[in-house]
Scaffold this motif. Structure first.
Motif, short mmCIF file in Angstrom:
data_model
loop_
_atom_site.label_atom_id
_atom_site.label_comp_id
_atom_site.label_asym_id
_atom_site.label_seq_id
_atom_site.Cartn_x
_atom_site.Cartn_y
_atom_site.Cartn_z
N THR A 135 77.73 -71.63 86.07
CA THR A 135 76.74 -72.52 86.67
C THR A 135 75.34 -72.00 86.39
O THR A 135 75.00 -70.88 86.77
N LYS A 136 74.56 -72.81 85.70
CA LYS A 136 73.16 -72.48 85.47
C LYS A 136 72.36 -73.00 86.67
O LYS A 136 72.31 -74.20 86.91
N GLU A 137 71.76 -72.08 87.43
CA GLU A 137 71.00 -72.45 88.62
C GLU A 137 69.52 -72.49 88.31
O GLU A 137 69.04 -71.80 87.40
N ALA A 138 68.80 -73.29 89.11
CA ALA A 138 67.36 -73.40 88.89
C ALA A 138 66.64 -73.50 90.23
O ALA A 138 67.00 -74.35 91.07
N ASP A 139 65.68 -72.62 90.44
CA ASP A 139 64.74 -72.77 91.55
C ASP A 139 63.70 -73.79 91.12
O ASP A 139 62.86 -73.52 90.25
N SER A 140 63.77 -74.98 91.71
CA SER A 140 62.98 -76.11 91.22
C SER A 140 61.94 -76.54 92.26
O SER A 140 62.17 -76.48 93.46
N LYS A 141 60.81 -77.01 91.72
CA LYS A 141 59.74 -77.54 92.56
C LYS A 141 59.29 -78.88 92.00
O LYS A 141 59.25 -79.09 90.79
N SER A 142 58.94 -79.78 92.92
CA SER A 142 58.45 -81.10 92.53
C SER A 142 57.22 -81.42 93.36
O SER A 142 57.25 -81.30 94.59
N ILE A 143 56.15 -81.82 92.67
CA ILE A 143 54.90 -82.20 93.35
C ILE A 143 54.54 -83.62 92.92
O ILE A 143 54.24 -83.87 91.76
N LEU A 144 54.60 -84.54 93.86
CA LEU A 144 54.24 -85.94 93.61
C LEU A 144 52.93 -86.23 94.33
O LEU A 144 52.83 -86.04 95.55
N HIS A 145 51.94 -86.70 93.58
CA HIS A 145 50.60 -86.89 94.15
C HIS A 145 50.14 -88.32 93.87
O HIS A 145 50.15 -88.77 92.72
N TYR A 146 49.74 -89.02 94.94
CA TYR A 146 49.20 -90.38 94.84
C TYR A 146 47.77 -90.36 95.37
O TYR A 146 47.53 -90.02 96.53
N ASP A 147 46.81 -90.73 94.51
CA ASP A 147 45.40 -90.67 94.89
C ASP A 147 44.74 -92.03 94.64
O ASP A 147 44.74 -92.53 93.50
N SER A 148 44.19 -92.63 95.70
CA SER A 148 43.51 -93.92 95.59
C SER A 148 42.21 -93.85 96.37
O SER A 148 42.16 -94.17 97.57
N PRO A 149 41.12 -93.38 95.71
CA PRO A 149 39.84 -93.26 96.43
C PRO A 149 39.36 -94.59 96.99
O PRO A 149 38.78 -94.63 98.09
N LEU A 150 39.59 -95.70 96.25
CA LEU A 150 39.13 -96.99 96.75
C LEU A 150 39.88 -97.41 98.00
O LEU A 150 39.33 -98.07 98.89
N GLY A 151 41.15 -97.00 98.09
CA GLY A 151 41.94 -97.32 99.28
C GLY A 151 41.93 -96.22 100.31
O GLY A 151 42.67 -96.28 101.29
N ASN B 260 68.64 -76.48 92.10
CA ASN B 260 69.41 -77.33 91.20
C ASN B 260 70.53 -76.52 90.54
O ASN B 260 70.40 -75.32 90.31
N LYS B 261 71.61 -77.20 90.22
CA LYS B 261 72.76 -76.56 89.59
C LYS B 261 73.27 -77.40 88.43
O LYS B 261 73.39 -78.62 88.54
N TYR B 262 73.58 -76.71 87.32
CA TYR B 262 74.09 -77.37 86.12
C TYR B 262 75.38 -76.65 85.71
O TYR B 262 75.33 -75.51 85.23
#
Length: 316
Positions: free
Chosen positions: A151-167, A179-181
């Motif tokens: 099993t190939k393991e992975a310490d994973s990070k995800s950054i989702l960014h939503y930017d709407s200055p007008l709103g 994660n595991k593969y």
């Protein structure tokens, strides 16, 4: 990546070139024993960068940026032993380490919205490999090898960014996961036949247990409809000789062919690779060059690959 499997569709295949130190190793022999240490490249996660945009009335309304990079290395420590003059066994321990980074940025200029998705993975894994080599006759040598599933393991990070200055909206989601593969069991057998001291043929057959492959990606188990495959390769080698500056030099010339089916069930697809090789062997110094080129059949996407390698060996 996301091209032809996500939001981007290309009219023709994207291409990129990659130059890398593929393998390095050293072997020590003593009274029938051999100890080997090596570092090799298992996978490259590099993908062609993309930056398409959409224009209306001469102004860019939307753009998308895509970047992906990374690689996976293998560290090996092996021990082998001769038993008599005709057979030897070996076993190795392997540590896998690497990383991958992927960034996708969408800019919607008409309403000032920017969406970015950044993912990173630090991989690690451990497995055992081994096999034997036997000189069955003075002309025939056979070999068999295996690699344990792991099993190939992975310490994973995800950054989702939503930017709407007008709103007046700024949303950022940070997620971490393990994660595991699950990697497949692999084994193979090869035969080397020497017609003469100068001319020989070799062939090998490899089995990959891809049907057991599975992925756990950010706590979601993803099933892959893969099938087991058998890869077949063969080649010929002729060792010529020449005399240069009063030195005898051996010049091996090689040609080969490989049939590499892919594990996806639908569409049924495979690669056919052609290989060429040329070497210069002088005393203890061996310089070998090889080329592999071929294409895929079955998917209708006209995929192809090319590889050129140079190997330098010195016998102490």
């Amino acid at each position: 990546a996301i091209v032809n499997t996500g939001v981007l569709v290309s009219e023709k295949n994207s291409a990129m070139g990659l130059y890398v130190l593929d393998f390095g190793g050293i072997t020590f022999t003593f009274k029938g024993w051999a100890l080997g240490i090596s570092i090799g490249l298992l996978e490259s996660y590099e993908r062609p960068s993309q930056n398409p945009d959409y224009e209306y009335a001469g102004e860019v309304q939307y753009s998308l940026e895509f970047q992906q990079s990374g690689l996976l290395r293998n560290y090996n420590l092996s021990l082998a032993r001769n038993f008599g003059e005709w057979i030897s066994f070996g076993i190795g321990v392997n540590y896998v380490s690497g990383s991958m980074e992927k960034t996708i940025v969408e800019n919607m200029y008409f309403d000032g919205v920017t969406i970015s998705d950044q993912k990173s993975h630090d991989f690690k894994g451990f497995y055992i490999n081994g096999g034997f080599v036997a000189d069955v006759t003075p002309k025939i040598t056979i070999a068999s090898v295996f690699r344990t599933p792991y099993t190939k393991e992975a310490d994973s990070k995800s950054i989702l960014h939503y930017d709407s200055p007008l709103g007046n909206t700024d949303i950022r989601l940070d997620v971490g996961a393990k994660n595991k593969y699950k990697q497949p069991f692999v084994c193979g057998v090869g035969v080397d036949y020497r017609f003469s001291p100068q001319f020989r043929a070799a062939s090998d057959v490899s089995y990959f247990n891809w049907s057991s492959y599975s992925v756990t990606y950010y706590d979601e188990e993803i099933k892959r409809e893969f099938k087991d495959i058998i890869k077949v390769s063969g080649g010929l080698e002729y060792i010529g000789s020449l005399r240069l500056l009063q030195q005898d030099i051996q010049v091996p010339i090689r040609v080969g062919l490989s049939y590499d089916p892919q594990p996806v069930k639908e569409p049924r697809t495979h690669y056919i690779y052609y290989t060429l090789g040329l070497g210069v062997h002088w005393k203890r110094l061996f310089l070998d060059a090889g080329a592999m080129f071929g294409g895929e059949k079955g998917s209708g996407r006209d995929l192809y690959g090319r590889k050129f390698s140079i190997t330098l060996s010195y016998f102490l």
